[in-house]
Design an enzyme around this catalytic site. Structure first.
Site, PDB file in Angstrom:
ATOM      1  N   GLY A  97     -22.184  34.986  10.955  1.00 42.51           N
ATOM      2  CA  GLY A  97     -20.906  35.688  10.848  1.00 42.51           C
ATOM      3  C   GLY A  97     -21.110  37.047  10.207  1.00 42.51           C
ATOM      4  CD  GLN A 121     -20.862  40.713   5.688  1.00 40.88           C
ATOM      5  OE1 GLN A 121     -20.315  40.149   6.632  1.00 40.88           O
ATOM      6  NE2 GLN A 121     -21.963  40.249   5.123  1.00 40.88           N
ATOM      7  CB  CYS A 130     -23.214  36.321   2.053  1.00 41.17           C
ATOM      8  SG  CYS A 130     -22.312  37.811   2.500  1.00 41.17           S
ATOM      9  CG  LEU A 131     -26.060  38.346   7.333  1.00 38.00           C
ATOM     10  CD1 LEU A 131     -25.631  38.967   8.651  1.00 38.00           C
ATOM     11  CD2 LEU A 131     -27.517  37.920   7.378  1.00 38.00           C
ATOM     12  CG  HIS A 150     -18.360  33.768   4.027  1.00 37.26           C
ATOM     13  ND1 HIS A 150     -19.267  33.290   3.111  1.00 37.26           N
ATOM     14  CD2 HIS A 150     -18.781  35.035   4.327  1.00 37.26           C
ATOM     15  CE1 HIS A 150     -20.161  34.237   2.853  1.00 37.26           C
ATOM     16  NE2 HIS A 150     -19.899  35.290   3.589  1.00 37.26           N
ATOM     17  CD  GLU A 151     -18.238  36.402   7.923  1.00 35.49           C
ATOM     18  OE1 GLU A 151     -18.182  37.561   7.478  1.00 35.49           O
ATOM     19  OE2 GLU A 151     -19.253  35.691   7.817  1.00 35.49           O
ATOM     20  CG  HIS A 197     -17.327  39.582   3.816  1.00 33.83           C
ATOM     21  ND1 HIS A 197     -18.027  40.092   2.760  1.00 33.83           N
ATOM     22  CD2 HIS A 197     -18.099  38.588   4.336  1.00 33.83           C
ATOM     23  CE1 HIS A 197     -19.189  39.427   2.641  1.00 33.83           C
ATOM     24  NE2 HIS A 197     -19.248  38.511   3.586  1.00 33.83           N
TER      25      HIS A 197
HETATM   26 NI    NI Z   1     -20.791  37.145   3.984  1.00 33.91          NI
END
Ligand code: NI
Length: 167
Positions: free
Chosen positions: A46, A51, A91-92, A133-134, A137
Site C-alpha cells: 500500500g 508518502q 510502512c515504506l 493504515h493508508e 497517512h
Molecule cells: Ni505506511
C-alpha cells in the site's frame, strides 16, 4: 512512468493533511500510475500520496498474492467500522520496523476509483488493515503514532541513524 521518492519518518511532510480531489483528470491518473509503480518496486502492499510528497487524497493498494489486483481509492471515507484486530504492520516510510497495531476488523469505505466513479466496498482482514493504515497517512498520521511514546522514540532514533548511514 516514474518511480517516486518515498519520504521517511520523522519527515514533517508526512504530517500534512491531504486535500480532496475534485476532478480525476489526466494529471491524477499519471500520479496513480507512478504511485503503483513505486509501490510494486518498493515492494509494498500500500502507498498513500502523502508518502511521496503529493498532498492529495489518493491511495493505492495491492494485497493479492500475485500482485495483479491493484486498487486505487480517491477521497476515501470510512462509513462504518466494526470489531477489532491486532496485526503486525510495517510502512515504506518507516523502513525495517514492524509492530502490532490494533485496528477495526471490518470497515465499509466509500471512494472514487481511478475513473472517478463512486464506489463503496466492505473489507476485512488484511485489506481492512491496509485501507485504515493508508487513510491515516492522508490525515498526516503514521502507524508509529499508535504505539507508546517510548517505542516511537526508539523507532525515530533507529530511522535517523539508518538515514545517516545511507547519506
Ligand atoms: Ni505506511
Amino acid at each position: 512512468m516514474a518511480l517516486l521518492k518515498i519520504l521517511h519518518f520523522p519527515d514533517s511532510q508526512l504530517r500534512i493533511k491531504a486535500k480532496q480531489i475534485e476532478h480525476v483528470d489526466a494529471e491524477i491518473k499519471l500520479i496513480i500510475a507512478n504511485m503503483l509503480e513505486t509501490m510494486y518496486a518498493a515492494p509494498g502492499i500500500g502507498l498513500a500520496a502523502t508518502q511521496v510528497d503529493i498532498h492529495q487524497q489518493i491511495i493505492v493498494i495491492d494485497v493479492s498474492d500475485n500482485k495483479n489486483e491493484p486498487l486505487c481509492l480517491i477521497n476515501p471515507i470510512i462509513l462504518s467500522a466494526d470489531g477489532q484486530q491486532s496485526t503486525e504492520e510495517g510502512c515504506l516510510s518507516v523502513p525495517g520496523v514492524f509492530e502490532q497495531v490494533e485496528r477495526a476488523e471490518k470497515i465499509t469505505v466509500q471512494f472514487l476509483n481511478r475513473f472517478g466513479k463512486q464506489l463503496t466496498i466492505t473489507a476485512d482482514g488484511m485489506l481492512a488493515v491496509c485501507i485504515q493504515h493508508e487513510i491515516d497517512h492522508l490525515n498526516g498520521k503514521l502507524f508509529v503514532d499508535r504505539l507508546s511514546s517510548l517505542k516511537r522514540q526508539r523507532i525515530r532514533q533507529k530511522i535517523v541513524k539508518q538515514q545517516r548511514n545511507n547519506d
